[in-house]
Design a protein around this motif. Structure first.
Motif, PDB file in Angstrom:
ATOM      1  N   SER A 178     -19.323  24.499  17.440  1.00  0.00           N
ATOM      2  CA  SER A 178     -18.091  25.164  16.741  1.00  0.00           C
ATOM      3  C   SER A 178     -18.294  26.366  16.341  1.00  0.00           C
ATOM      4  O   SER A 178     -17.170  27.318  16.600  1.00  0.00           O
ATOM      5  CB  SER A 178     -17.467  24.137  15.911  1.00  0.00           C
ATOM      6  OG  SER A 178     -16.663  23.019  16.648  1.00  0.00           O
ATOM      7  N   HIS A 182     -15.022  27.612  18.689  1.00  0.00           N
ATOM      8  CA  HIS A 182     -13.713  27.449  18.154  1.00  0.00           C
ATOM      9  C   HIS A 182     -13.521  27.489  16.896  1.00  0.00           C
ATOM     10  O   HIS A 182     -12.143  27.162  16.289  1.00  0.00           O
ATOM     11  CB  HIS A 182     -13.121  26.239  18.819  1.00  0.00           C
ATOM     12  CG  HIS A 182     -12.268  26.542  20.309  1.00  0.00           C
ATOM     13  ND1 HIS A 182     -11.289  27.205  20.360  1.00  0.00           N
ATOM     14  CD2 HIS A 182     -12.641  26.059  21.474  1.00  0.00           C
ATOM     15  CE1 HIS A 182     -10.770  27.402  21.675  1.00  0.00           C
ATOM     16  NE2 HIS A 182     -11.780  26.553  22.400  1.00  0.00           N
ATOM     17  N   LYS A 197      -6.665  21.290  15.222  1.00  0.00           N
ATOM     18  CA  LYS A 197      -6.949  20.600  16.409  1.00  0.00           C
ATOM     19  C   LYS A 197      -5.556  20.957  17.342  1.00  0.00           C
ATOM     20  O   LYS A 197      -4.640  21.285  16.792  1.00  0.00           O
ATOM     21  CB  LYS A 197      -7.133  19.107  16.259  1.00  0.00           C
ATOM     22  CG  LYS A 197      -8.159  18.714  15.587  1.00  0.00           C
ATOM     23  CD  LYS A 197      -8.536  16.994  15.629  1.00  0.00           C
ATOM     24  CE  LYS A 197      -9.593  16.646  14.835  1.00  0.00           C
ATOM     25  NZ  LYS A 197      -9.815  15.149  14.873  1.00  0.00           N
ATOM     26  N   CYS A 360      -8.688  29.652  25.151  1.00  0.00           N
ATOM     27  CA  CYS A 360     -10.116  29.229  24.898  1.00  0.00           C
ATOM     28  C   CYS A 360     -10.782  30.651  24.226  1.00  0.00           C
ATOM     29  O   CYS A 360     -10.093  31.323  23.347  1.00  0.00           O
ATOM     30  CB  CYS A 360     -10.906  29.000  26.300  1.00  0.00           C
ATOM     31  SG  CYS A 360     -12.488  27.862  26.192  1.00  0.00           S
ATOM     32  N   ARG A 397     -11.348  22.723  24.221  1.00  0.00           N
ATOM     33  CA  ARG A 397     -12.763  22.803  23.666  1.00  0.00           C
ATOM     34  C   ARG A 397     -13.700  23.001  24.801  1.00  0.00           C
ATOM     35  O   ARG A 397     -13.268  22.187  25.780  1.00  0.00           O
ATOM     36  CB  ARG A 397     -12.897  21.592  22.698  1.00  0.00           C
ATOM     37  CG  ARG A 397     -11.939  21.307  21.815  1.00  0.00           C
ATOM     38  CD  ARG A 397     -12.451  22.286  20.472  1.00  0.00           C
ATOM     39  NE  ARG A 397     -11.380  21.985  19.317  1.00  0.00           N
ATOM     40  CZ  ARG A 397     -11.369  22.497  18.104  1.00  0.00           C
ATOM     41  NH1 ARG A 397     -12.571  23.539  17.807  1.00  0.00           N
ATOM     42  NH2 ARG A 397     -10.575  22.336  17.332  1.00  0.00           N
ATOM     43  N   GLN A 403     -15.243  18.297  19.231  1.00  0.00           N
ATOM     44  CA  GLN A 403     -14.290  17.912  18.328  1.00  0.00           C
ATOM     45  C   GLN A 403     -14.683  16.822  17.552  1.00  0.00           C
ATOM     46  O   GLN A 403     -14.403  16.576  16.171  1.00  0.00           O
ATOM     47  CB  GLN A 403     -12.898  17.887  18.840  1.00  0.00           C
ATOM     48  CG  GLN A 403     -11.881  17.639  18.080  1.00  0.00           C
ATOM     49  CD  GLN A 403     -10.415  17.983  18.677  1.00  0.00           C
ATOM     50  OE1 GLN A 403     -10.354  19.240  19.100  1.00  0.00           O
ATOM     51  NE2 GLN A 403      -9.642  17.025  18.941  1.00  0.00           N
ATOM     52  N   THR A 524     -10.296  17.155  23.629  1.00  0.00           N
ATOM     53  CA  THR A 524      -9.712  18.134  22.997  1.00  0.00           C
ATOM     54  C   THR A 524      -7.967  17.576  22.638  1.00  0.00           C
ATOM     55  O   THR A 524      -7.611  18.185  21.492  1.00  0.00           O
ATOM     56  CB  THR A 524      -9.349  19.160  24.362  1.00  0.00           C
ATOM     57  OG1 THR A 524     -10.436  19.935  24.337  1.00  0.00           O
ATOM     58  CG2 THR A 524      -8.042  20.284  23.862  1.00  0.00           C
TER      59      THR A 524
END
Length: 769
Positions: A178, A182, A197, A360, A397, A403, A524
């Motif tokens: 991550s 993200h 999220k 993204c 993701r 996640q 995701t």
């Protein structure tokens, strides 16, 4: 010189994807993969390791894509990297091989220890490997000397004991994938909506009237998303794409499951409008959309959801004042779009009663990534597009369980509630101080403050900035431990003690003490579901990730100093129901939704973790969704680089090829590298506009060396890249990740999240030496 480009004039998908899937099977061992593919992403089947896009909520006979087929085919390959292979191939020789060649050597079959005298990996017994690693960890002068890195492809059942291991050892040095992708999304969404999220489920795509796609290329990175976009387009949903490159998959898609589209080659139009922003121009473009919406409201249009803003948000007036203060000429300059195009995008947004915004790494890997996503939240709040059907924000993701890893505690910045849960359940006080993220770990490895590195999957050094320098520094570490299925470049730079520990893949049968096990992952859209491998293991000496992690922990902490908590590691490593029960206990006051974990994960499609923002419950400092006042930045990476190195500095954005998964590159005998961009036989290409080449005195097909305009003054170069004329913005240039990561300085990161700015690298092009 032969030009590597063959123009691709068809929509994404269709016969091309069917042929690509067939090539994936032919290039490996087809029978094992054919046994897995029908169960891929199906209830009670195997979760695809290729990406984290949600599974279909409806029954579908086929719910996998070409990229997934390549991933499964390569996991199921008959090729083996055996001890005999390593004995015949010194590490120095393996370093000369390309990424796809390392992948092609096949599955690891036995635990290996690096032998410096012969420069080879040699087989070692499992128990000896665990004892060796444990001894090296216990010999460290402080727990903070160790780094526990986690790739997002590991399961919840491996990730939970891994984070428990690190914290029982005494550190929060838990960088993960991550950090590379993200982190900016989680930080921006957390501060504005109270949850980091997606607020969108896959069902929401059936009800959206408009979908805005920012900085992503679904056809390459998560092709199953194209099916949802296709269905939305067919029912009249407006889809607006913002991307500096004109990607075929965003313009049209022929569903391989549609005989008519496949046979005729006539796909469905995806993007009804395509806005070709400059690299890093999304913040200005979204600011311009907000400005246009506010101007429409000021003109009497009544376009704002005033009731939602009043009841559910805070900070609107400050945000509105900041947006109104931005001039249209500045918005146009920074975005690369004329005002009329931005107003056209705003009109699509205004006309929609339910809008999804999805993105993204084209948004997350920039210096001002957090601000960009906060501005996108601002836009969505203006019309109440959070917490209603068909609307919301969706960061897509990449890694299949990145996640889920975060949800079960893999992070260098654990929440207080999670640490309290660990203390309550396991009876020890975990460290509270934040640990090293990925970039900080890289710096620690290079400056010598980090002495040990453990990797739960991944290709850490190649996926991050400054690859050559990081790899050299890893050789100075006291300990490197890699849990992996295949060989990659990071493995080829072992520390003083270098261990390579082979694990089962997700598609393989996992039996512990005679009982069949399954694992769980989170996608995701926050769906948690089971994954059960059925294939025979590639080697009798493979062990599961949960087993390897728990055995490393058991051996390390059994004789640790200070006294370590009484944790039954063997129970977690041999019965994954025990791990799920412990996750439920720890999460009871930290993460909602894990009640009756073992019972609910047995349901055919698993269960959905509740999302507070989706329910319009705002866990923010103000107790409401937060508007953020943001001005367009005057101080930027590119501005600073051009002030230091001149106006010839270009902005390099790294991208992935179609036949690629993160750092894993797939190749076959046809030489196809990137079908949709038409690239064959080489990855050493740079996409550049005719205007940029003319301005710099360069020409299409010319070989150039790429020099980094590094802020730290360190010389970085990638040599021998072929220029390819492409329809991209003037001043921007594009090339493949991970080959170009050596150009990225660890100082080039997103503000706040420290995500590497892989999409904003200042470079200079020079004729090849």
């Amino acid at each position: 010189m032969q030009h590597p480009i063959r123009f691709y004039d068809k929509p994404a998908g269709g016969l091309g994807s069917l042929h690509g899937t067939a090539k994936a099977l032919r290039s490996n061992s087809p029978l094992p993969a054919l046994k897995v593919l029908p169960r891929l992403n199906q209830p009670g089947g195997v979760d695809c390791p290729g990406c984290a896009y949600p599974d279909s909520p409806k029954d579908k006979a086929v719910d996998f894509c070409e990229q997934g087929a390549w991933a499964i085919a390569h996991e199921s390959t008959a090729r083996r990297a055996t001890p005999e292979f390593f004995a015949a191939n010194p590490v120095a020789a393996l370093r000369s091989r390309a990424e796809w060649e390392l992948e092609g050597f096949g599955r690891l079959t036995a635990p290996m220890l690096y032998d410096r005298a012969s420069d080879t990996y040699r087989e070692i017994e499992w128990d000896d490997a665990f004892k060796l690693a444990a001894g090296a960890l216990r010999a460290l002068d402080a727990p903070g000397r160790a780094v526990f890195y986690a790739s997002g492809r590991s399961s919840n059942e491996a990730a939970f004991p891994y984070q428990l291991f690190a914290r029982a050892f005494g550190t929060n040095n838990m960088p993960d994938s991550s950090n590379y992708c993200h982190e900016s999304s989680g930080m921006a969404l957390g501060t504005t909506l109270g949850v980091g999220k997606s607020t969108v489920t896959r069902e929401d795509f059936e009800h959206a009237e408009a979908i805005f796609v920012f900085g992503q290329n679904p056809a390459t990175n998560h092709p199953r998303m194209l099916g949802d976009l296709r269905e939305a387009s067919l029912r009249g949903c407006r889809i607006a794409a913002f991307n500096p490159m004109l990607e075929p998959g965003l313009r049209g898609f022929a569903d391989p499951q549609s005989p008519l589209e496949t046979l005729t080659g006539r796909g469905t139009r995806i993007a009804s409008e395509y806005f070709q922003v400059r690299v890093g121009g999304d913040l200005a473009a979204i600011t311009g959309m907000c400005k246009a919406v506010l101007e429409a409201e000021d003109a009497g249009g009544k376009v704002l959801d005033r009731d939602f803003i009043a009841r559910h948000t805070s900070g609107f007036e400050g945000f509105a004042a900041a947006v109104r203060a931005q001039s249209w000429p500045q918005v146009e300059h920074d975005s690369g779009l004329p005002r009329e195009q931005i107003e056209k995008a705003a009109a699509i947004y205004i006309a929609s009663r339910a809008t999804i915004a999805t993105w993204c790494m084209g948004l997350t890997q920039h210096e001002h990534a957090v601000e960009t996503i906060q501005m996108l939240v601002n836009l969505m709040l203006l019309r109440g597009n959070v917490g209603k059907p068909g609307a919301g924000l969706m960061p897509v993701r990449g890694h299949s369980n990145v996640q889920g890893d975060r949800t079960v505690g893999v992070t260098n910045r654990p929440k207080k509630e999670w640490l309290e849960g660990l203390q309550r359940v396991f009876g020890f006080t975990p460290p509270a101080e934040h640990g090293l993220d990925a970039v900080a770990a890289i710096k620690g490895i290079m400056d010598g403050s980090v002495h040990a590195f453990l990797g739960l999957g991944g290709n850490f050094a190649v996926a991050g900035p400054d690859t050559p320098r990081v790899l050299q520094a890893m050789e100075r570490l006291q300990l490197t431990v890699h849990i992996a299925t295949k060989l990659n470049r990071t493995h080829l730079h072992p520390g003083q003690i270098g261990l390579l520990l082979p694990c089962l893949s997700r598609t393989e049968r996992d039996e512990q003490q005679g009982a069949r096990q399954f694992v769980s992952v989170e996608d995701t859209a926050s769906m948690v579901h089971a994954s059960a491998g059925r294939s025979d293991p590639a080697s009798a000496k493979l062990r599961s990730e949960p087993h390897i992690v728990t055995e490393l922990a058991r051996h390390t902490l059994a004789a640790g100093t200070p006294p370590t908590p009484a944790i039954d590691w063997q129970a977690m490593g041999s019965d994954y129901r025990v791990t799920r029960s412990l996750i439920e206990q720890v999460a009871s006051t930290a993460v909602a939704g894990f009640e009756k974990y073992n019972d609910r994960i047995a349901q055919p499609r698993g269960f959905h973790l509740p999302n507070s923002a989706r329910n319009r419950e705002w866990k923010t400092a103000s107790g409401k969704a937060q508007f953020t006042a943001i001005a367009l930045p005057q101080d930027t990476i590119m501005g600073r680089a051009r002030a230091s190195f001149g106006e010839e500095v270009l902005c390099l954005a790294t991208v992935r090829a179609h036949r690629q998964y993160n750092t894993t590159v797939y190749r076959d005998t046809t030489g196809e590298v990137d079908r949709y961009r038409g690239v064959h036989h080489t990855r050493k290409v740079l996409f550049i506009s005719a205007a940029t080449m003319a301005r710099l005195g360069l020409r299409d097909g010319q070989l150039v060396d790429v020099h980094a305009a590094s802020p730290d003054g360190i010389a970085r170069k990638c040599s021998g890249y072929q220029l390819v004329q492409h329809d991209v913005p003037d001043g921007d240039v594009f090339g493949y990740f991970p080959e170009l990561t050596p150009l990225v300085s660890p100082e080039l990161v997103a503000r706040g999240s420290a995500t590497p700015a892989f999409k904003e690298v200042p470079v200079l092009l020079r004729p090849a030496e």
